[in-house]
Scaffold this motif. Sequence first.
Motif, mmCIF file in Angstrom:
data_model
loop_
_atom_site.group_PDB
_atom_site.id
_atom_site.type_symbol
_atom_site.label_atom_id
_atom_site.label_comp_id
_atom_site.label_asym_id
_atom_site.label_seq_id
_atom_site.Cartn_x
_atom_site.Cartn_y
_atom_site.Cartn_z
ATOM 1 N N LEU A 1 0.842 -1.206 0.000
ATOM 2 C CA LEU A 1 0.000 0.000 0.000
ATOM 3 C C LEU A 1 0.873 1.251 0.000
ATOM 4 O O LEU A 1 0.593 2.224 -0.699
ATOM 5 C CB LEU A 1 -0.903 0.013 1.237
ATOM 6 C CG LEU A 1 -2.147 -0.866 1.179
ATOM 7 C CD1 LEU A 1 -2.752 -0.999 2.563
ATOM 8 C CD2 LEU A 1 -3.158 -0.274 0.224
ATOM 9 N N ILE A 2 1.946 1.209 0.795
ATOM 10 C CA ILE A 2 2.871 2.350 0.838
ATOM 11 C C ILE A 2 3.510 2.535 -0.539
ATOM 12 O O ILE A 2 3.724 3.641 -1.001
ATOM 13 C CB ILE A 2 3.944 2.133 1.928
ATOM 14 C CG1 ILE A 2 3.284 2.057 3.308
ATOM 15 C CG2 ILE A 2 4.991 3.232 1.890
ATOM 16 C CD1 ILE A 2 4.202 1.573 4.417
ATOM 17 N N ALA A 3 3.778 1.395 -1.220
ATOM 18 C CA ALA A 3 4.408 1.448 -2.539
ATOM 19 C C ALA A 3 3.407 1.787 -3.641
ATOM 20 O O ALA A 3 3.777 1.909 -4.797
ATOM 21 C CB ALA A 3 5.075 0.107 -2.844
ATOM 22 N N ALA A 4 2.140 1.892 -3.276
ATOM 23 C CA ALA A 4 1.075 2.144 -4.255
ATOM 24 C C ALA A 4 1.007 1.056 -5.317
ATOM 25 O O ALA A 4 0.625 1.299 -6.457
ATOM 26 C CB ALA A 4 1.221 3.517 -4.909
ATOM 27 N N ASP B 1 9.841 7.989 -5.705
ATOM 28 C CA ASP B 1 10.317 8.395 -4.389
ATOM 29 C C ASP B 1 10.852 7.231 -3.563
ATOM 30 O O ASP B 1 11.479 7.438 -2.551
ATOM 31 C CB ASP B 1 9.174 9.057 -3.598
ATOM 32 C CG ASP B 1 9.053 10.527 -3.931
ATOM 33 O OD1 ASP B 1 9.788 10.974 -4.843
ATOM 34 O OD2 ASP B 1 8.249 11.221 -3.302
ATOM 35 N N TYR B 2 10.522 6.004 -3.982
ATOM 36 C CA TYR B 2 10.981 4.868 -3.197
ATOM 37 C C TYR B 2 11.626 3.810 -4.080
ATOM 38 O O TYR B 2 11.345 3.721 -5.276
ATOM 39 C CB TYR B 2 9.814 4.251 -2.408
ATOM 40 C CG TYR B 2 8.799 3.542 -3.282
ATOM 41 C CD1 TYR B 2 9.014 2.237 -3.703
ATOM 42 C CD2 TYR B 2 7.637 4.185 -3.694
ATOM 43 C CE1 TYR B 2 8.109 1.588 -4.511
ATOM 44 C CE2 TYR B 2 6.722 3.546 -4.504
ATOM 45 C CZ TYR B 2 6.964 2.247 -4.912
ATOM 46 O OH TYR B 2 6.068 1.613 -5.721
ATOM 47 N N GLY B 3 12.497 3.021 -3.466
ATOM 48 C CA GLY B 3 13.050 1.851 -4.135
ATOM 49 C C GLY B 3 12.573 0.632 -3.378
ATOM 50 O O GLY B 3 12.312 0.707 -2.186
ATOM 51 N N ALA C 1 0.394 8.300 -2.228
ATOM 52 C CA ALA C 1 1.317 7.196 -2.511
ATOM 53 C C ALA C 1 1.498 7.009 -4.008
ATOM 54 O O ALA C 1 2.602 6.729 -4.492
ATOM 55 C CB ALA C 1 0.799 5.915 -1.868
ATOM 56 N N ASP C 2 0.408 7.183 -4.763
ATOM 57 C CA ASP C 2 0.484 7.041 -6.217
ATOM 58 C C ASP C 2 1.444 8.046 -6.834
ATOM 59 O O ASP C 2 2.252 7.715 -7.701
ATOM 60 C CB ASP C 2 -0.912 7.227 -6.831
ATOM 61 C CG ASP C 2 -1.554 5.888 -7.131
ATOM 62 O OD1 ASP C 2 -0.857 5.030 -7.688
ATOM 63 O OD2 ASP C 2 -2.742 5.719 -6.794
ATOM 64 N N GLN C 3 1.306 9.315 -6.364
ATOM 65 C CA GLN C 3 2.179 10.360 -6.894
ATOM 66 C C GLN C 3 3.637 10.042 -6.547
ATOM 67 O O GLN C 3 4.529 10.222 -7.374
ATOM 68 C CB GLN C 3 1.759 11.724 -6.321
ATOM 69 C CG GLN C 3 2.410 12.906 -7.025
ATOM 70 C CD GLN C 3 2.162 12.869 -8.528
ATOM 71 O OE1 GLN C 3 1.042 12.675 -8.992
ATOM 72 N NE2 GLN C 3 3.224 13.027 -9.300
#
Lengths: 314, 263
Positions: free
Chosen positions: B58-61, B85-87, B77-79
């Motif tokens: 969920l955090i990773a969308a 923003d994350y790996g 999260a989608d944006q």
Amino acid sequence: MTIREEIAFGVTKYERREARKRFVRKIVVFLVFLVVLGLAYTGYKAFGQSIDDAQTDWPVIGAIMPRTDDLTMPPLSAILAEFGQPPQRNSSKPLGAFIAEASLFTFREAALGFFMGVGLGLGIAVVMLRSRWLERGLSPYLVASQTIPLVAIAPIIVIWGSNSMGWLPFEWKTWMSVAIIAMYLTFFPVAMNGIKGLQSADPAALELMRSYAASRRQTLIRLQLPSSVPFLFAAFKIAATAAIVGAIVGEISGGVRGGLGRLILDFASRYTTGPERLYATVIGSAVLGIIAVGLVILAEYIVLSKRRAEAHTP
Amino acid sequence: MTDKPTCAVEVSQVTKVFNVGKPNQVKALDDINLTVSNGAFVSLIGPSGCGKSTLLRLIAALTHPTEGTVCVNDKSADQARLDRDYGMAFQTSALFKWRTITDNIELPLQLMGWSRSKRKERVVEMLDLVKLSEFGDHYPNELSGGMRQRVAIARALSFRPSLLLMDEPFGALDEMTREHMQTELLEIWNRTGKTVVFVTHSIPEAVFLSQRVIVMSPRPGRIASDISVDIGERVFETRESPEFFAKVTEVREALRFDHGADE
């Protein structure tokens, strides 16, 4: 070199050597089988002949098993000798040369059909990947397309080709129609295995691509297509033989001269005056099929070994 | 770089239901609230079926909440996903077997349109970070499991995301390799200052790595307790210290749910 590197290097070297060994073993087994096959043929013939000579009325041969007379089963030596002899009294070249030329002609049709079929099959697979709905809708038609007898559509395609391809910038030749018939048999295994291969991409890798906000096109090219390569090569092997068969059948039912199909038709109609010629041509067709599959295996070896073994070129 | 957001991750009142309206409807997460501050190392721990992986996704969308909101770096999260923003790193390293190690680490950079020279430069840096400089030209199947996970971490960090999401990355490794990898991950965390959300089912791993351990209970997934771990700098001896054992016990106690009592 570190110890770990040394081990990794050793493993690949070992793998390569094993691969080479496997290849040699395959060839040897193939040749052994060829000899066994020849011996079985000759042995069975000799067995049948001896029963004939003994004048015993043994009911199996001729009733259940094929007769062994020279018309049904010409001696292997005669078939092989036939390659060196002219097929007709007035022909300038030996039969082998005719078969080679015809094989080349048929191979050209099959190769063009193969590549068109691969393109079409991949296209269909990608379209089916895009939509579950299309996959469900399209699959039965793909299967149905292969149940239509080729002999029925081949003349149609040849007639279409000669009548309605005038708009093309080059002159349409009948062998190109045969290529389309070969394509018709080729695209099916490619499409079926292609969709399976594209769907075989690791789910974690797919999530990874999504986490990178990769586009569908990027996911297709970078992940799904490479994942499908082993599936595709399995399909290419089937497709290669299908293309040869398609080309031969296309020639026969489309009335196209110059290829193996015509040669088979000719020699079949004159079977009684020389069964060896038909046998020789059939052997020629088989060799062509083996060469086609061999080319696919070679390509597979080159592509897949690049994935594994090239790790140590600096 | 723009101003650092105060919260790297903010999950508020999130409920996740799978197969809505079908007979096999399952409530995977129920009323989850979680805030992860910038630069923190937070672990999610719980038995299988507690929804810890779902929460991470969920955090990773990669999936969306049925109710509630998920914010990453003060955006949706989608944006955040679209902004890269994350790996992410998975238990199966999910390396592409037809690419060399170098090409695997390059993959996200390639997708993001980095120039060839910048990519090369970055890959050298990343290989150095995970101590695999000699292995750039190797293929994944020539590497050990631990090495493959290091590559996956390098790949996740290659495009400099501020957040690192890890889903049981060391789950398939043997105990010795695992402890070694934990030390290396902490070293990378100290050097890069990333925010890490780490899913695991190993209690010592969660305690050793994190500043905070979020303990989750199953069916439906809820946050059972939020344990902060201040046991000082992690060194080899940490695993043998009484403080470490105390924390491991605390987490273990928190993981003792009354199985089946609510049925």
